[in-house]
Design an enzyme around this catalytic site. Structure first.
Site, PDB file in Angstrom:
ATOM      1  N   GLY A 259       0.843  -1.195   0.000  1.00 36.46           N
ATOM      2  CA  GLY A 259       0.000   0.000   0.000  1.00 36.46           C
ATOM      3  C   GLY A 259       0.869   1.233   0.000  1.00 36.46           C
TER       4      GLY A 259
ATOM      5  N   GLY B 267       0.688   5.821   0.540  1.00 36.52           N
ATOM      6  CA  GLY B 267      -0.077   6.996   0.917  1.00 36.52           C
ATOM      7  C   GLY B 267       0.797   8.225   0.884  1.00 36.52           C
TER       8      GLY B 267
ATOM      9  CG  PHE C  90       2.363  10.743   6.119  1.00 37.22           C
ATOM     10  CD1 PHE C  90       2.936  11.981   6.350  1.00 37.22           C
ATOM     11  CD2 PHE C  90       1.022  10.579   6.397  1.00 37.22           C
ATOM     12  CE1 PHE C  90       2.200  13.037   6.851  1.00 37.22           C
ATOM     13  CE2 PHE C  90       0.272  11.624   6.902  1.00 37.22           C
ATOM     14  CZ  PHE C  90       0.852  12.855   7.124  1.00 37.22           C
ATOM     15  N   GLY C  91       4.208   7.791   2.850  1.00 35.58           N
ATOM     16  CA  GLY C  91       5.166   6.768   2.439  1.00 35.58           C
ATOM     17  C   GLY C  91       4.481   5.504   1.964  1.00 35.58           C
TER      18      GLY C  91
ATOM     19  CG  ASP D  50      -8.590   5.773   9.961  1.00 37.21           C
ATOM     20  OD1 ASP D  50      -9.741   6.018   9.537  1.00 37.21           O
ATOM     21  OD2 ASP D  50      -7.620   5.574   9.220  1.00 37.21           O
TER      22      ASP D  50
END
Length: 675
Positions: A351, A353, A355-356, A465
């Site tokens: 995956g 996103g 931020f990394g 989350d």
């Protein structure tokens, strides 16, 4: 898939003293274990690295800037007989009760040199070395051909031009180390090489079996594209010592370079590269001059070093100069499949996103899978977020089988790598979107999720989350809560939070109002949305307005018990919502069970497995250090290796059996396996 024993492993302390070494290290370096333990680790290094290792440790202690830790690089080792060994070194740091310990993993590096024997006109009669690794050819493809086949351009011949069967009277090629370019079979760009051509006598066999000697050449080809060399300089720039690769890169012999100044090797004012003050490190790209007068571009980094040991080879301050030939190929800092990062080998991307990225990887000592989440510093600073991120401390506070485990962290200057438990399974979101989950299976998963969140809340942590995408169901039907990126500590029940976190589809009404909110209550609302989606395949609220009004409807398929539970969770007034422990005690949660599930024993609190300790002792890790690390709840390479070996043992003993795979129906289709 355990790889124990296939690597040489040496553990040393912050002073560079060897604490343990496995049998592979004994075999590789030729020392007995008792000869290694208690001695300085630099006995395994070739000069000048061995001379400067204490200075390197002192610098790292003062700056905490990792130059080698978490990386894999080619090094030259030294065995007991004084023979050099081409090695690959991967170094990992472990923070322990006794300070920083360093775990070095060694493996023999393939020899990339190729030796080609030709007659005087260039016809190839013999090849030694790994030609395919270096230039992409199989030996049979070039035997009998002319060596010019390996030249990238005909303007730079490998050999002197000979007429007949006599050597040329005067040659600037024979016996000189030159830098030139070779042609790779499949790569479009040239391979930069160091080339040494010597006179040779070749013994050949004719078709009738008769042997004869003929004059010829022996060409020694050494790739230099990825070479990094180290040079020790006096404060005036005089070369005091150099690593073996230096001579390939610049073409000099050890005698020729003695007492030569660095100024003769670079096309710039020496004051531009030698720091005039005690600065951490200077870096510069410069033009360098080879012994054959050719010019190449190199990256040079120089730092001033003081040797702290009384018996150091150089008592005065020296410059440590590292030189690597600059490559025209752009390097990607995001590691690709098959590359290594310290004690891990990267696999596919799981995956990505803002931020990394998250990548699957294998722990090289055990062969077990992990997930590596890389968080880039500049991305956090760009949005004024805390760095290092709070996620690390949150994960370190948790130790529960239903929560994705943090094993360790690897810190680089511009990023942090989180070494996480790899969960092989499916996102609950994917399952819900494609399959009708029977109510009893929903209950089975629901109880596990609640058990993990209850543990989290009891320990003062909120997730913020919670959603279907952040629940992974493994092959045995076991639920794992993942992604603590928005996790936070709640100091007391009245501690309020302000940041809007998570997905709007799962967000509690109070978050849309922009007011301070109770993190526990917000998590509970998200759990209600999650249960509704599991049972129906739908989200309860079509938009934020519906959520703020608490307006939703149940499909007829939802049982009365489940409706009652959800109604008690999805309450607009947050203090009136069921807590996680209330949800665990609700009748629907316990249908078919004797009561709420007990909290499992955490890994850190489990009884230490002595068989695993012995495995680690054989690996080269001191068992007392491992035991102390576990007892002190440390997150380092000792506990990482222990837990990976333990989980592999548990998996083997159980035959990977878990909860029987439940059957569900595809939405509008036939039966299929849910888990």
């Amino acid at each position: 898939m355990s790889l124990l024993g296939s690597y040489a492993v040496v553990t040393s302390d912050k002073h560079g003293t060897i604490l343990s070494a496995n049998q592979s290290a004994v075999k590789l370096f030729g020392y007995a274990q008792e000869e290694l333990v208690g001695t300085k680790v630099n006995i395994l290094m070739a000069p000048p690295y061995s001379d400067q290792h204490d200075a390197f440790l002192a610098r790292y202690k003062n700056t905490k800037e990792p130059h080698v830790i978490g990386k894999t690089r080619a090094v030259t080792g030294l065995n007991k007989e004084g023979e050099t060994i081409n090695l690959k070194l991967s170094l990992s740091e472990a923070e322990t009760a006794r300070g920083s310990l360093f775990i070095a993993l060694f493996e023999q590096a393939p020899d990339t040199r190729v030796i080609v024997d030709t007659n005087l006109t260039g016809e190839i009669f013999g090849i030694k070395g790994n030609l395919f690794l270096t230039l992409g050819y199989h030996k049979e493809e070039i035997l009998g051909n002319n060596i010019s086949q390996l030249c990238f351009t005909q303007d730079s011949p490998f050999m002197p031009i000979c007429e007949g069967d006599t050597y040329p009277n005067d040659s600037k090629i024979i016996g000189k180390i030159r830098t030139t370019q070779a042609k790779h079979k499949t790569k479009p760009h040239a391979i930069n090489i160091s080339l040494l051509v010597k006179k040779a006598t070749l013994r050949i066999r004719s078709a009738d079996g008769e042997s004869s000697n003929i004059p010829g050449f022996r060409s020694i080809i050494t790739p230099i594209d990825d070479v990094e060399t180290m040079v020790v300089l006096s404060l005036s720039g005089e070369i005091l010592s150099a690593s073996a690769d230096f001579y390939h890169l610049f073409g000099y012999t050890e005698e020729e370079i003695a007492e030569r100044s660095i100024t003769s090797l670079v096309k710039c004012d020496v004051r531009e590269i030698l720091p005039s003050e005690r600065v951490p490190r200077t870096k510069k790209r410069v033009k360098c001059i080879h012994q054959d007068k050719s010019v190449f571009t190199a990256d040079i980094s120089i730092e001033l070093c003081s040797n702290p040991e009384e018996d150091a080879k150089y008592q005065e301050d020296v410059f440590i100069c590292k030189i690597s030939r600059a490559s025209s190929k752009k390097k990607d800092k995001e590691s690709s499949h098959g590359t290594t990062m310290g004690l891990y080998t990267y696999g596919k991307v799981l995956g990505s996103g803002y931020f990394g990225k998250v990548r699957m990887a294998r722990h090289r000592l055990t062969g077990e899978r992990v997930a590596i989440k890389t968080l880039r510093k500049k991305q956090y600073l760009a949005v004024n977020m805390e760095y290092p991120p709070r996620e690390i401390s949150v994960l370190k506070s948790l130790d529960h089988p239903n929560i994705n485990r943090l094993y360790d962290t690897v810190i680089e200057t511009d990023r942090i790598h989180l070494i996480l438990e790899h969960v092989e399974g499916r996102e609950l979101c994917e399952i819900v979107e494609t399959e009708n989950i029977p109510e009893e299976v929903c209950r089975h998963l629901w109880r596990q999720i609640l058990t993990g969140i209850s543990y989290m809340h009891t320990n003062g942590v909120v997730h913020r989350d919670l959603k279907l995408e952040n629940i992974i169901i493994d092959k045995t039907g076991f639920a794992k809560i993942i992604d603590m990126g928005f996790g936070n500590f709640v100091l007391n029940p009245s501690h309020l939070l302000r940041t809007f976190c998570g997905s709007p589809d799962y967000a509690a009404p109070e978050l849309f109002l922009g007011k301070a909110y109770n993190g526990f209550h917000a998590d509970c609302w998200s759990l209600g949305v999650l249960l509704f989606a599991m049972l129906t395949g739908l989200l309860p609220f079509k938009d934020s307005q519906s959520a703020m009004k608490g307006a939703y409807q149940f499909p007829s398929s939802v049982s009365e018990g489940a409706r009652d539970l959800i109604k008690r969770i999805l309450v607009k007034e947050s203090p009136q919502r069921l807590t996680v422990n209330d949800m665990l005690a609700h009748p629907w949660t316990n249908v078919g069970y004797s009561g709420p599930p007990p909290q499992p024993i955490s890994l850190f609190n489990s009884k230490i497995d002595n068989d695993i300790l012995q495995e680690m002792e054989n690996l080269g890790m001191d068992s007392s250090t491992v035991k102390t690390s576990i007892e002190r709840r440390e997150f380092n390479q000792f506990t990482t290796t222990y837990f990976l070996l333990l989980q592999a043992k548990i998996r083997k003993l159980s035959g990977q059996e878990g909860t029987p795979k439940a059957k569900s129906k595809k939405r509008g289709g036939d039966e299929c396996a849910l888990l």
